[in-house]
Design a protein around this motif. Structure first.
Motif, PDB file in Angstrom:
ATOM      1  N   GLY A  69      -3.589  -0.525  -3.985  1.00  0.00           N
ATOM      2  CA  GLY A  69      -3.732   0.165  -2.698  1.00  0.00           C
ATOM      3  C   GLY A  69      -2.400   0.360  -1.999  1.00  0.00           C
ATOM      4  O   GLY A  69      -2.118   1.433  -1.436  1.00  0.00           O
ATOM      5  N   ASP A  73      -0.742   4.057  -1.331  1.00  0.00           N
ATOM      6  CA  ASP A  73      -0.466   4.534   0.033  1.00  0.00           C
ATOM      7  C   ASP A  73       1.039   4.678   0.282  1.00  0.00           C
ATOM      8  O   ASP A  73       1.462   5.538   1.064  1.00  0.00           O
ATOM      9  CB  ASP A  73      -1.089   3.583   1.055  1.00  0.00           C
ATOM     10  N   ILE A 404      -0.944   2.798   7.455  1.00  0.00           N
ATOM     11  CA  ILE A 404      -1.740   3.231   6.301  1.00  0.00           C
ATOM     12  C   ILE A 404      -1.428   2.353   5.103  1.00  0.00           C
ATOM     13  O   ILE A 404      -2.341   1.940   4.343  1.00  0.00           O
ATOM     14  CB  ILE A 404      -1.459   4.712   6.002  1.00  0.00           C
ATOM     15  N   ARG A 405      -0.143   2.070   4.906  1.00  0.00           N
ATOM     16  CA  ARG A 405       0.246   1.192   3.788  1.00  0.00           C
ATOM     17  C   ARG A 405      -0.347  -0.198   3.972  1.00  0.00           C
ATOM     18  O   ARG A 405      -0.855  -0.812   3.015  1.00  0.00           O
ATOM     19  CB  ARG A 405       1.755   1.109   3.700  1.00  0.00           C
ATOM     20  N   ASN A 407      -2.988  -1.057   5.794  1.00  0.00           N
ATOM     21  CA  ASN A 407      -4.438  -0.980   5.611  1.00  0.00           C
ATOM     22  C   ASN A 407      -4.801  -0.796   4.141  1.00  0.00           C
ATOM     23  O   ASN A 407      -5.805  -1.335   3.655  1.00  0.00           O
ATOM     24  CB  ASN A 407      -5.006   0.180   6.435  1.00  0.00           C
ATOM     25  N   GLY A 408      -3.991   0.013   3.432  1.00  0.00           N
ATOM     26  CA  GLY A 408      -4.249   0.208   2.005  1.00  0.00           C
ATOM     27  C   GLY A 408      -4.143  -1.088   1.232  1.00  0.00           C
ATOM     28  O   GLY A 408      -4.922  -1.334   0.291  1.00  0.00           O
ATOM     29  N   THR A 409      -3.188  -1.925   1.630  1.00  0.00           N
ATOM     30  CA  THR A 409      -3.033  -3.226   0.956  1.00  0.00           C
ATOM     31  C   THR A 409      -4.264  -4.099   1.191  1.00  0.00           C
ATOM     32  O   THR A 409      -4.818  -4.699   0.248  1.00  0.00           O
ATOM     33  CB  THR A 409      -1.772  -3.936   1.484  1.00  0.00           C
ATOM     34  N   GLY A 412      -7.374  -2.446  -0.412  1.00  0.00           N
ATOM     35  CA  GLY A 412      -7.285  -2.577  -1.873  1.00  0.00           C
ATOM     36  C   GLY A 412      -7.652  -3.975  -2.331  1.00  0.00           C
ATOM     37  O   GLY A 412      -8.345  -4.147  -3.363  1.00  0.00           O
TER      38      GLY A 412
END
Length: 430
Positions: A69, A73, A404-405, A407-409, A412
Motif C-alpha cells: 500500500g 501510494d 494518502i501514503r 493511509n495507504g500504509t 494496506g
C-alpha cells in the motif's frame, strides 16, 4: 454589534509562507517514508521467524500489505509531480507535462462555476455592500484615511500633468467657450435684464460715491482744468476763486446725483444703458465693433499668459490645500465622506439603489468579460515554468497528499492481514 465589529472581532487567519509549507511537506514525507521503512523491517523480521513463531505469519502478512500500500501510494503521489525514481513511465509527471491543459481546465472551471451571473449577483446581494461600506466610511478615522489617500493620488495626478498641456487645454476652452460666441447679443441681453430690474443702480451709486470721495481728496483737480484755460493776464486771486468755485459746483453736482434717486442725471444714465443694451443686440455696427475688440484680444499673447496664470494659481492652491490636513478642501472632503457613509448606513432606499447599481455593474462586467478574467488564470499558468509550477502546486497540496501514503500504509496492513486471515481460515476448513 455591527457587521463591521463582527468582522473585526473574528480572528484573522494568516496564510502560511512558502517556507513554512516546505518545512511541513518535508516532515510529512519523512513520516510516510518512516512508516514504509518500519513496515519493511517488521516484514523482514517476521518473515525470518514465522516458522519458529507461527503467529508472526499474521504480522508478516500485515507488514507485506503495508509495504504494498505504501509503495503504491508513493508511486501515485510522486507520479503527479515528477517521474518516479527518474524513470519516464507513461502517465507520470502529470502536472509538468500537462501544465497548459491544467491551466486551461482551471480557467474554464472558474469561468463556468465562479463567474456565472447567478453566483456573482447572488453573492453581491447577500453581503449588503452599501451597509458595510457606509459603516466603514462613517467612522472619522476611516474618512481621514481615505482623504489622505485621495490627497496623495491627487498630488500624483497633478505631478503627471504637464503644465504646457494643461495650459493648452485651458486656452482651447477659453477660445471655444469665451471667444467663439458673439459677445454683443449676449452682453446686450444681460444688460437689458439688469436695467429692467434696476440692478444698475448699485453700480451707479458706487460710481458717484467714489467720485465724491476722490473730488474731496483732490480739490486741485477741477481747479487746474478751469484756471488753465483762462487768459494769462488774469490775476491769481481770480483764478483761485474760479478754481474753488468750479470744484464746489462739480462736487455739489456729484453729491446731488448720489443723494437723489430720481435725479435727471440718473435717468439719463439709465436711458443710455438701455440704449446701449439694445444696440449690442440689434445694431450691426456696435456688434461689429465689439467683435473686433474680441479679435484683438484673442490675438493678444495675454490669452496664453492668462491660461498659464490660471493653471499656476489653481495648481498652487490645490497643492497647498492637499498638503494641509486642516485645509478647507480636506475638511470638506472628510465631512462629505462621513456624510455619505451615514446616509448609506441609515437610508435603506439609497442603500438599495447603490447595491442594485453595484450588482448591475458587476453583472455587466462578468457577463461581458468573464472569459478574459478567467483567461488570466490560463495565461498565467502557461507562462509558468513546468518545474516552478510543480513546486508551487506541491507546496500547496503536497502535505495533504502525504496522508494518502500514510493511509495507504495503514489500509494496506489491514487488508494484508484480513486477506491472510481469511485465506488461512478457508485453508483450515478444507
Amino acid at each position: 454589534m455591527t457587521a463591521i465589529d463582527e468582522l473585526r472581532a473574528t480572528p484573522v487567519r494568516t496564510t502560511p509562507t512558502d517556507e513554512e509549507r516546505r518545512v511541513a511537506l518535508r516532515g510529512m514525507k519523512r513520516l510516510a517514508t518512516s512508516l514504509l521503512l518500519v513496515a519493511a523491517v517488521v516484514f523482514a523480521v517476521s518473515f525470518a521467524l514465522q516458522d519458529q513463531v507461527p503467529w508472526l505469519a499474521y504480522v508478516r502478512a500485515a507488514a507485506e500489505g503495508a509495504m504494498v500500500g505504501a509503495l503504491a501510494d508513493w508511486f501515485a503521489v510522486t507520479a503527479l509531480f515528477r517521474y518516479p525514481l527518474g524513470l519516464r513511465i507513461p502517465h507520470t509527471a502529470i502536472i509538468p507535462n500537462r501544465k497548459d491543459e491544467i491551466g486551461a481546465t482551471l480557467g474554464a472551471f472558474v469561468e463556468d462555476e465562479f463567474l456565472s451571473d447567478e453566483v456573482v449577483v447572488g453573492k453581491l446581494r447577500s453581503i449588503g455592500i452599501s451597509a458595510r461600506l457606509g459603516e466603514w466610511l462613517s467612522r472619522p478615522e476611516n474618512a481621514e484615511r481615505l482623504t489622505a489617500e485621495a490627497s496623495v493620488a491627487a498630488r500624483g495626478v497633478m505631478t503627471l500633468l504637464g503644465d504646457d498641456d494643461v495650459e493648452d487645454v485651458i486656452e482651447k476652452l477659453a477660445r471655444r467657450h469665451l471667444f467663439e460666441p458673439e459677445w454683443g447679443p449676449a452682453i446686450g441681453r444681460m444688460g437689458e435684464r439688469l436695467v429692467a430690474a434696476n440692478q444698475q443702480r448699485a453700480a451707479v451709486d458706487a460710481l458717484f460715491e467714489k467720485a465724491e470721495e476722490w473730488l474731496e481728496a483732490h480739490p486741485e483737480s477741477i481747479g487746474g482744468i478751469v484756471s488753465g484755460r483762462m487768459p494769462r493776464w488774469m490775476p491769481d486771486f481770480v483764478e483761485k476763486f474760479v478754481d474753488e468755485r468750479a470744484h464746489k459746483e462739480v462736487l455739489a453736482f456729484v453729491r446731488a446725483v448720489r443723494e437723489d434717486p430720481a435725479h435727471p442725471m440718473r435717468e439719463t444714465i439709465d436711458r443710455y444703458l438701455a440704449d446701449l443694451a439694445n444696440d449690442l443686440q440689434h445694431d450691426p455696427l456696435m456688434i461689429g465693433r465689439l467683435e473686433q475688440l474680441k479679435v484683438d484680444l484673442l490675438e493678444s499673447p495675454r490669452v496664453r499668459e492668462f491660461a498659464g496664470e490660471v493653471w499656476t494659481s489653481v495648481k498652487d492652491t490645490l497643492e497647498t490645500a492637499l498638503d494641509d490636513p486642516d485645509s478647507e478642501l480636506r475638511q470638506g472632503f472628510r465631512s462629505a465622506v462621513v456624510e455619505v457613509g451615514i446616509r448609506l448606513s441609515t437610508d435603506a432606499e439609497l442603500a438599495a439603489k447603490v447595491d442594485e447599481w453595484v450588482t448591475d455593474a458587476a453583472a455587466y462586467v462578468v457577463r461581458n468579460y468573464r472569459h478574459e478574467i478567467a483567461g488570466v488564470i490560463t495565461e498565467t499558468v502557461e507562462r509558468w515554468d513546468p518545474k516552478e509550477t510543480t513546486e508551487k502546486l506541491e507546496l500547496q497540496v503536497g502535505r495533504d497528499l502525504q496522508f494518502i501514503r500514510i493511509n495507504g500504509t495503514v489500509v494496506g496492513a489491514l487488508a494484508g492481514l484480513a486477506i491472510y486471515t481469511v485465506a488461512t481460515g478457508i485453508r483450515s476448513l478444507m
